[in-house]
Design a protein around this motif. Structure first.
Motif, PDB file in Angstrom:
ATOM      1  N   ALA A 159       0.799  -1.141  -0.001  1.00 44.62           N
ATOM      2  CA  ALA A 159      -0.216  -0.032   0.083  1.00 44.62           C
ATOM      3  C   ALA A 159       0.790   1.435  -0.059  1.00 44.62           C
ATOM      4  O   ALA A 159       0.707   2.205  -0.699  1.00 44.62           O
ATOM      5  CB  ALA A 159      -0.880   0.097   1.236  1.00 44.62           C
ATOM      6  N   VAL A 160       1.920   1.190   1.013  1.00 41.99           N
ATOM      7  CA  VAL A 160       2.820   2.439   0.869  1.00 41.99           C
ATOM      8  C   VAL A 160       3.634   2.586  -0.415  1.00 41.99           C
ATOM      9  O   VAL A 160       3.569   3.913  -0.898  1.00 41.99           O
ATOM     10  CB  VAL A 160       3.736   2.323   2.585  1.00 41.99           C
ATOM     11  CG1 VAL A 160       4.706   3.437   2.001  1.00 41.99           C
ATOM     12  CG2 VAL A 160       2.893   2.395   3.311  1.00 41.99           C
ATOM     13  N   ALA A 187       1.287  21.947  -7.353  1.00 41.03           N
ATOM     14  CA  ALA A 187       2.193  20.931  -6.950  1.00 41.03           C
ATOM     15  C   ALA A 187       2.169  20.895  -5.406  1.00 41.03           C
ATOM     16  O   ALA A 187       2.147  21.896  -4.815  1.00 41.03           O
ATOM     17  CB  ALA A 187       3.645  21.272  -7.479  1.00 41.03           C
ATOM     18  N   ILE A 188       2.178  19.657  -5.066  1.00 40.16           N
ATOM     19  CA  ILE A 188       2.324  19.535  -3.496  1.00 40.16           C
ATOM     20  C   ILE A 188       3.625  19.008  -3.035  1.00 40.16           C
ATOM     21  O   ILE A 188       4.260  18.154  -3.740  1.00 40.16           O
ATOM     22  CB  ILE A 188       1.593  18.118  -3.195  1.00 40.16           C
ATOM     23  CG1 ILE A 188      -0.214  18.504  -3.652  1.00 40.16           C
ATOM     24  CG2 ILE A 188       1.337  17.898  -1.783  1.00 40.16           C
ATOM     25  CD1 ILE A 188      -0.992  17.224  -3.476  1.00 40.16           C
ATOM     26  N   PRO A 189       4.097  19.712  -2.244  1.00 41.95           N
ATOM     27  CA  PRO A 189       5.609  19.513  -1.735  1.00 41.95           C
ATOM     28  C   PRO A 189       5.644  17.691  -1.210  1.00 41.95           C
ATOM     29  O   PRO A 189       4.669  17.237  -0.808  1.00 41.95           O
ATOM     30  CB  PRO A 189       6.010  20.423  -0.564  1.00 41.95           C
ATOM     31  CG  PRO A 189       5.071  21.314  -0.723  1.00 41.95           C
ATOM     32  CD  PRO A 189       3.858  20.576  -1.476  1.00 41.95           C
ATOM     33  N   PHE A 190       6.746  17.295  -1.607  1.00 43.60           N
ATOM     34  CA  PHE A 190       6.904  15.737  -1.196  1.00 43.60           C
ATOM     35  C   PHE A 190       6.490  15.363   0.362  1.00 43.60           C
ATOM     36  O   PHE A 190       6.027  14.302   0.584  1.00 43.60           O
ATOM     37  CB  PHE A 190       8.286  15.222  -1.601  1.00 43.60           C
ATOM     38  CG  PHE A 190       8.658  13.787  -1.367  1.00 43.60           C
ATOM     39  CD1 PHE A 190       7.989  12.743  -2.043  1.00 43.60           C
ATOM     40  CD2 PHE A 190       9.331  13.513  -0.079  1.00 43.60           C
ATOM     41  CE1 PHE A 190       8.166  11.362  -1.773  1.00 43.60           C
ATOM     42  CE2 PHE A 190       9.552  11.909   0.413  1.00 43.60           C
ATOM     43  CZ  PHE A 190       9.044  11.076  -0.453  1.00 43.60           C
ATOM     44  N   GLU A 191       7.001  16.367   1.049  1.00 43.49           N
ATOM     45  CA  GLU A 191       7.024  15.982   2.521  1.00 43.49           C
ATOM     46  C   GLU A 191       5.564  16.172   2.883  1.00 43.49           C
ATOM     47  O   GLU A 191       5.061  15.151   3.710  1.00 43.49           O
ATOM     48  CB  GLU A 191       7.753  17.081   3.320  1.00 43.49           C
ATOM     49  CG  GLU A 191       7.847  16.883   4.726  1.00 43.49           C
ATOM     50  CD  GLU A 191       8.644  15.803   5.315  1.00 43.49           C
ATOM     51  OE1 GLU A 191       8.723  15.459   6.347  1.00 43.49           O
ATOM     52  OE2 GLU A 191       9.701  15.329   4.370  1.00 43.49           O
ATOM     53  N   MET A 197      -0.190  10.779   2.941  1.00 46.56           N
ATOM     54  CA  MET A 197      -0.585   9.544   2.619  1.00 46.56           C
ATOM     55  C   MET A 197      -0.457   8.573   3.989  1.00 46.56           C
ATOM     56  O   MET A 197      -1.444   7.573   4.000  1.00 46.56           O
ATOM     57  CB  MET A 197       0.684   8.846   1.710  1.00 46.56           C
ATOM     58  CG  MET A 197       0.718   7.174   1.405  1.00 46.56           C
ATOM     59  SD  MET A 197       2.087   6.919   0.397  1.00 46.56           S
ATOM     60  CE  MET A 197       3.229   7.101   1.540  1.00 46.56           C
ATOM     61  N   PHE A 198       0.431   8.698   4.823  1.00 48.52           N
ATOM     62  CA  PHE A 198       0.592   7.853   6.088  1.00 48.52           C
ATOM     63  C   PHE A 198      -0.611   8.131   6.892  1.00 48.52           C
ATOM     64  O   PHE A 198      -1.020   7.317   7.771  1.00 48.52           O
ATOM     65  CB  PHE A 198       1.676   8.102   6.824  1.00 48.52           C
ATOM     66  CG  PHE A 198       2.855   7.179   6.224  1.00 48.52           C
ATOM     67  CD1 PHE A 198       3.211   5.978   6.828  1.00 48.52           C
ATOM     68  CD2 PHE A 198       3.717   7.502   5.256  1.00 48.52           C
ATOM     69  CE1 PHE A 198       4.002   5.146   6.555  1.00 48.52           C
ATOM     70  CE2 PHE A 198       4.725   6.924   4.913  1.00 48.52           C
ATOM     71  CZ  PHE A 198       4.936   5.476   5.657  1.00 48.52           C
ATOM     72  N   GLU A 199      -1.414   9.488   6.927  1.00 52.62           N
ATOM     73  CA  GLU A 199      -2.260   9.854   7.713  1.00 52.62           C
ATOM     74  C   GLU A 199      -3.520   8.885   7.132  1.00 52.62           C
ATOM     75  O   GLU A 199      -4.491   8.520   8.115  1.00 52.62           O
ATOM     76  CB  GLU A 199      -2.716  11.304   7.408  1.00 52.62           C
ATOM     77  CG  GLU A 199      -3.882  11.758   8.522  1.00 52.62           C
ATOM     78  CD  GLU A 199      -3.477  11.603   9.885  1.00 52.62           C
ATOM     79  OE1 GLU A 199      -4.081  11.695  10.927  1.00 52.62           O
ATOM     80  OE2 GLU A 199      -2.014  11.909  10.201  1.00 52.62           O
ATOM     81  N   TYR A 200      -3.717   8.658   5.804  1.00 46.81           N
ATOM     82  CA  TYR A 200      -4.624   7.860   5.260  1.00 46.81           C
ATOM     83  C   TYR A 200      -4.478   6.408   5.752  1.00 46.81           C
ATOM     84  O   TYR A 200      -5.469   5.845   6.428  1.00 46.81           O
ATOM     85  CB  TYR A 200      -4.558   7.776   3.921  1.00 46.81           C
ATOM     86  CG  TYR A 200      -5.283   9.186   3.161  1.00 46.81           C
ATOM     87  CD1 TYR A 200      -6.209   9.662   3.480  1.00 46.81           C
ATOM     88  CD2 TYR A 200      -4.401   9.522   1.971  1.00 46.81           C
ATOM     89  CE1 TYR A 200      -6.507  11.082   2.814  1.00 46.81           C
ATOM     90  CE2 TYR A 200      -4.841  10.744   1.593  1.00 46.81           C
ATOM     91  CZ  TYR A 200      -5.922  11.335   1.607  1.00 46.81           C
ATOM     92  OH  TYR A 200      -6.449  12.538   1.116  1.00 46.81           O
ATOM     93  N   LEU A 201      -3.558   5.932   5.794  1.00 47.18           N
ATOM     94  CA  LEU A 201      -3.054   4.748   6.348  1.00 47.18           C
ATOM     95  C   LEU A 201      -3.423   4.562   7.882  1.00 47.18           C
ATOM     96  O   LEU A 201      -4.011   3.443   8.466  1.00 47.18           O
ATOM     97  CB  LEU A 201      -1.593   4.119   6.219  1.00 47.18           C
ATOM     98  CG  LEU A 201      -1.353   3.981   4.576  1.00 47.18           C
ATOM     99  CD1 LEU A 201       0.239   3.841   4.441  1.00 47.18           C
ATOM    100  CD2 LEU A 201      -2.018   2.736   4.111  1.00 47.18           C
TER     101      LEU A 201
END
Length: 205
Positions: A159-160, A187-191, A197-201
């Motif tokens: 998933a990650v 554009a979204i900064p990578f950080e 993404m981890f908040e979704y998980l």
């Protein structure tokens, strides 16, 4: 657990890395069709026989540079630094922060771009992400053994790492570390993307 590396293992890793770097640099400079294996070994300072001990073809060598190298010592240090109540997701977040440096992300994006120009590289993309997932699963093993059902680490790592595909193929507009926008965009900064993404998980989607 991750097996300790011997001096021989480290030398083999260094040789493979030098050959892969040479192949990657030549691919960026000349295109995949602009060089042969003999050019790779000449640039890296090894023999053709040595190349054959590590890679079956130049495509495989080019793809090898798109996988971050993390030493056993780095894994051990990371695991020992985690809080006692850390979850597998916490460890995976820290691992990705360590692995996904600006230099690595740039190489990975360059590799994906090369694969679009040279279809013979496309089959190796899956292998790159598979190796990334395996490294994550190896790091997660001490945390999940006896506490989670079989297959948990595969699902979590899949998933990650799967979430990075749209960044690299251009489907999502994400600024990698070190990149600057020529003009204002969405554009979204990578950080920021990584944290989201981890908040979704953590919230179970």
């Amino acid at each position: 657990m991750i097996a300790k590396q011997t001096l021989r293992d480290k030398k083999k890793e260094a040789t493979a890395s030098a050959l892969a770097e040479a192949a990657f640099e030549l691919a960026l400079e000349k295109g995949l069709d602009g060089f042969v294996v003999d050019d790779v070994v000449q640039q890296a300072g090894y023999s053709r026989r040595t190349f054959a001990n590590y890679f079956s073809c130049k495509e495989e060598a080019v793809a090898a540079v798109a996988v971050p190298y993390t030493s056993v010592d780095e894994y051990d240090k990371l695991i020992k630094s985690m809080p006692q109540d850390a979850t597998p997701l916490d460890l995976l977040y820290s691992l990705m922060k360590m692995q996904f440096t600006a230099e690595f992300l740039l190489k990975l994006r360059q590799f994906v771009s090369l694969s679009k120009q040279h279809p013979t590289l496309e089959p190796y993309i899956l292998g790159v992400f598979r190796r990334l997932q395996i490294s994550a699963q190896e790091a997660l093993e001490p945390f999940t053994r006896g506490r989670y059902k079989a297959g948990y680490t595969h699902l979590l790592a899949g998933a990650v790492y799967g979430a990075f595909v749209p960044i690299l193929d251009g489907s999502l507009n994400v600024l990698l570390p070190g990149e600057n926008e020529a003009e204002p965009t969405d554009a979204i900064p990578f950080e920021q993307y990584l944290n989201a993404m981890f908040e979704y998980l953590r919230n179970g989607f």
